[in-house]
Write a protein that holds these residues in place. Structure first.
Motif, PDB file in Angstrom:
ATOM      1  N   ILE A 176       0.829  -1.210   0.000  1.00  0.00           N
ATOM      2  CA  ILE A 176       0.000   0.000   0.000  1.00  0.00           C
ATOM      3  C   ILE A 176       0.865   1.263   0.000  1.00  0.00           C
ATOM      4  N   MET A 177       2.136   1.099   0.279  1.00  0.00           N
ATOM      5  CA  MET A 177       3.031   2.257   0.279  1.00  0.00           C
ATOM      6  C   MET A 177       4.462   1.774   0.092  1.00  0.00           C
ATOM      7  N   ARG A 178       5.371   2.700  -0.203  1.00  0.00           N
ATOM      8  CA  ARG A 178       6.774   2.327  -0.360  1.00  0.00           C
ATOM      9  C   ARG A 178       7.633   3.297   0.446  1.00  0.00           C
ATOM     10  N   GLY A 179       8.854   2.866   0.753  1.00  0.00           N
ATOM     11  CA  GLY A 179       9.812   3.738   1.422  1.00  0.00           C
ATOM     12  C   GLY A 179       9.477   3.980   2.882  1.00  0.00           C
ATOM     13  N   CYS A 180      10.278   4.842   3.514  1.00  0.00           N
ATOM     14  CA  CYS A 180      10.041   5.169   4.922  1.00  0.00           C
ATOM     15  C   CYS A 180      10.666   6.520   5.239  1.00  0.00           C
ATOM     16  N   ASN A 181       9.903   7.350   5.954  1.00  0.00           N
ATOM     17  CA  ASN A 181      10.426   8.666   6.344  1.00  0.00           C
ATOM     18  C   ASN A 181      10.961   8.691   7.764  1.00  0.00           C
ATOM     19  N   ASN A 182      10.843   7.572   8.478  1.00  0.00           N
ATOM     20  CA  ASN A 182      11.379   7.546   9.839  1.00  0.00           C
ATOM     21  C   ASN A 182      12.870   7.313   9.737  1.00  0.00           C
ATOM     22  N   MET A 183      13.560   7.841  10.666  1.00  0.00           N
ATOM     23  CA  MET A 183      15.015   7.680  10.612  1.00  0.00           C
ATOM     24  C   MET A 183      15.463   6.936  11.854  1.00  0.00           C
ATOM     25  N   CYS A 184      14.993   5.700  12.017  1.00  0.00           N
ATOM     26  CA  CYS A 184      15.472   4.893  13.139  1.00  0.00           C
ATOM     27  C   CYS A 184      16.969   4.731  12.919  1.00  0.00           C
ATOM     28  N   SER A 185      17.757   5.001  13.949  1.00  0.00           N
ATOM     29  CA  SER A 185      19.191   5.171  13.704  1.00  0.00           C
ATOM     30  C   SER A 185      19.871   3.876  13.279  1.00  0.00           C
ATOM     31  N   PHE A 186      19.280   2.713  13.594  1.00  0.00           N
ATOM     32  CA  PHE A 186      19.918   1.436  13.238  1.00  0.00           C
ATOM     33  C   PHE A 186      19.567   0.984  11.824  1.00  0.00           C
TER      34      PHE A 186
END
Ligand code: SAM
Ligand code: SF4
Length: 471
Positions: A176-186
């Motif tokens: 339903i979506m692609r990519g990620c805008n969260n920047m989990c540091s790991f």
């Protein structure tokens, strides 16, 4: 089980469905690694290749094109892919016309290593560039190296109808979506899969309707962070949230079950929980990765919530949907993790009593915030010991959770024969647990009420009590 990262599926090769077996002059072989989203991408790739005249084969020795759809979430995944590429290289010795390509998350980071230094492949294609596969294959046939690792801000492959891989004809993944805008540091995902973008709600509903009409009875809506789904219909200006999208899919038919993955604790809303509660065909199961039980470590991980916030989310889920299945991801031995932090992860696990948990030890990924900012300072033996402690505790909880279901009755969607016998069927309950019961006159795709009589660590065993009049 409906796993986001299913160990049993790693390296799985594409098996064409019966309807797909047709005469083709050229054949592709594709092997997939990583999370469910990568497997869903391989289905998009299969569709693009079929339109370009390639038939599928499960025999790499019989292929004109070999593709590996890669994952780079942990170091081990990369080692595995290198080994496979070296094996494919051997096949190319006796078949010089063979084209070998790397797709997916490893493409960007390892393109020069694979193409130029190690000369392992002819093609490198990133997750947003699959439409260019036909032209890149042509370039590779002409002796050039085909490379496209550009990430896009708007590619969602919304108009491509995926060809289902190794399908049981009952369950399907729908991106339903692609990519990620969260920047989990790991995490390397924002770098390998790019910015978050939501796919048109209309195309998602159409795909789910088509699946239902083809006999599928369960869809899992996929995204790295499904609760931040947000799509605006430019013609009507209507904005669609994840809760609204789920409702649209739930309304296709009460016989179509809906699951979803993954929920980020910071984004899952009451709206989503109330929509789950409202529709019987939205399964009561949430994958809610916590990563650590220590607020200090969570802050370093940039997860943007604290232990207390997470606990209050779990309480809220259980208040609104009391019997909701709950699973998680946790990482042992993240940078600076102390014994006290680790104890907090164990005590959080004790509080949440997950039905299912995917547990990892920290693996530093080049280019991530953690790799740039923090030292990977927990020794490997300590990481492994802490991971084992998490695994042991989780196993106790999952067994208790299975035992608690003995005596209950569940509506089970039949997925096929059990592994052990053709006289038994297996399926899943609403809460995602696997249920095995005597076949009698039931078949794949049926909904059956099953009374649970006993259990093992991973399976509920029971007997059908009522055949539901809903087929
Ligand atoms: N988007 C999902 C989320 O936020 O929960 C998860 C995506 S990731 C593909 C799946 C899991 O891999 C993560 O939840 C995390 O537990 C694990 N993971 C990611 N990066 C890792 C790393 N560098 N080392 C160990 N585990 C990692
Ligand atoms: Fe990675 Fe965090 Fe995005 Fe999940 S939410 S894909 S862990 S950056």
């Amino acid at each position: 089980m409906d796993k986001t990262h299913d160990e049993a599926r790693q390296g799985e090769a594409f098996a064409p469905a019966a309807s797909f077996v047709k005469k083709y002059d050229k054949h592709f072989y594709i092997e997939s690694y990583g999370c469910a989203m990568n497997f869903a991408d391989s289905e998009v790739v299969a569709s693009i290749l079929q339109a370009d005249g390639f038939g599928a084969t499960t025999d790499e020795n019989n292929a004109d094109l070999i593709l590996i759809n890669t994952c780079s979430i942990r170091e081990k995944a990369e080692e595995r892919v290198r080994k496979r590429l070296t094996e494919f290289r051997q096949i190319k010795r006796s078949n010089p016309g063979l084209i070998i390509g790397v797709l997916g998350c490893m493409a960007e980071r390892l393109k020069s290593a694979f193409l130029e230094e190690e000369k392992l492949v002819d093609l490198v294609v990133g997750p947003d560039a699959y439409r260019s596969l036909p032209s890149l294959i042509e370039e590779a046939n002409g002796g050039q190296k085909g490379v496209n690792v550009l990430l896009s801000r708007d590619e969602t492959y919304a108009d491509i109808s995926p060809i289902r891989l190794n399908s049981n004809g009952i369950n399907a993944f729908v991106s339903i979506m692609r990519g990620c805008n969260n920047m989990c540091s790991f995490c390397v995902v924002p770098f390998t899969r790019g910015r978050e973008r939501s796919r048109s709600a209309m195309s998602i509903v159409q795909e789910c309707e088509a699946l239902f009409n083809d006999g599928y009875r369960e869809v899992t809506l996929l995204g790295q962070n499904v609760d931040s789904y947000h799509w605006i219909n430019e013609e009507t200006n209507e904005a669609v949230t994840f809760a609204q999208l789920m409702e649209k899919v739930a309304l296709i038919s009460p016989l179509l079950r809906i699951r979803f993955s993954t929920s980020h604790p910071k984004d899952i809303t009451d709206d989503v929980l109330f929509t789950m509660k409202k529709y019987e065909n939205i399964c009561n199961y949430i994958h809610l990765p916590v990563q650590s039980g220590s607020s200090r470590v969570l802050q370093m991980m940039n997860r943007t919530y604290s232990r207390e916030w997470y606990v209050s989310k779990v309480d809220r889920i259980r208040e609104i949907i009391p019997d909701c299945g709950l699973s998680t991801d946790m990482i042992a031995g993240f940078c600076t993790e102390t014994e006290e932090d680790h104890q907090e992860s164990l005590s959080l696990m004790e509080y949440c009593k997950y039905d299912l948990a995917y547990l990892y030890f920290y693996s530093e990924r080049p280019g991530t915030l953690a790799a740039r900012r923090f030292e990977d300072d927990v020794p490997l033996d300590v990481k492994k010991r802490r991971l084992q402690e998490l695994v042991d505790l989780y196993r106790d909880h999952s067994l208790i959770s299975m035992q608690k279901d003995v005596g209950k009755t569940f509506k089970v969607l039949v997925e096929g024969f059990s592994k052990k016998s053709d006289n038994e069927l297996h399926g899943r309950a609403d809460n995602n647990k696997v249920v095995v019961f005597p076949k009698e006159n039931f078949k794949k795709g049926d909904y059956v009420m099953v009374k649970i009589t006993s259990c093992t660590a991973g399976t509920l065993l029971g007997k059908a009590i009522i055949e539901l009049d809903i087929k």
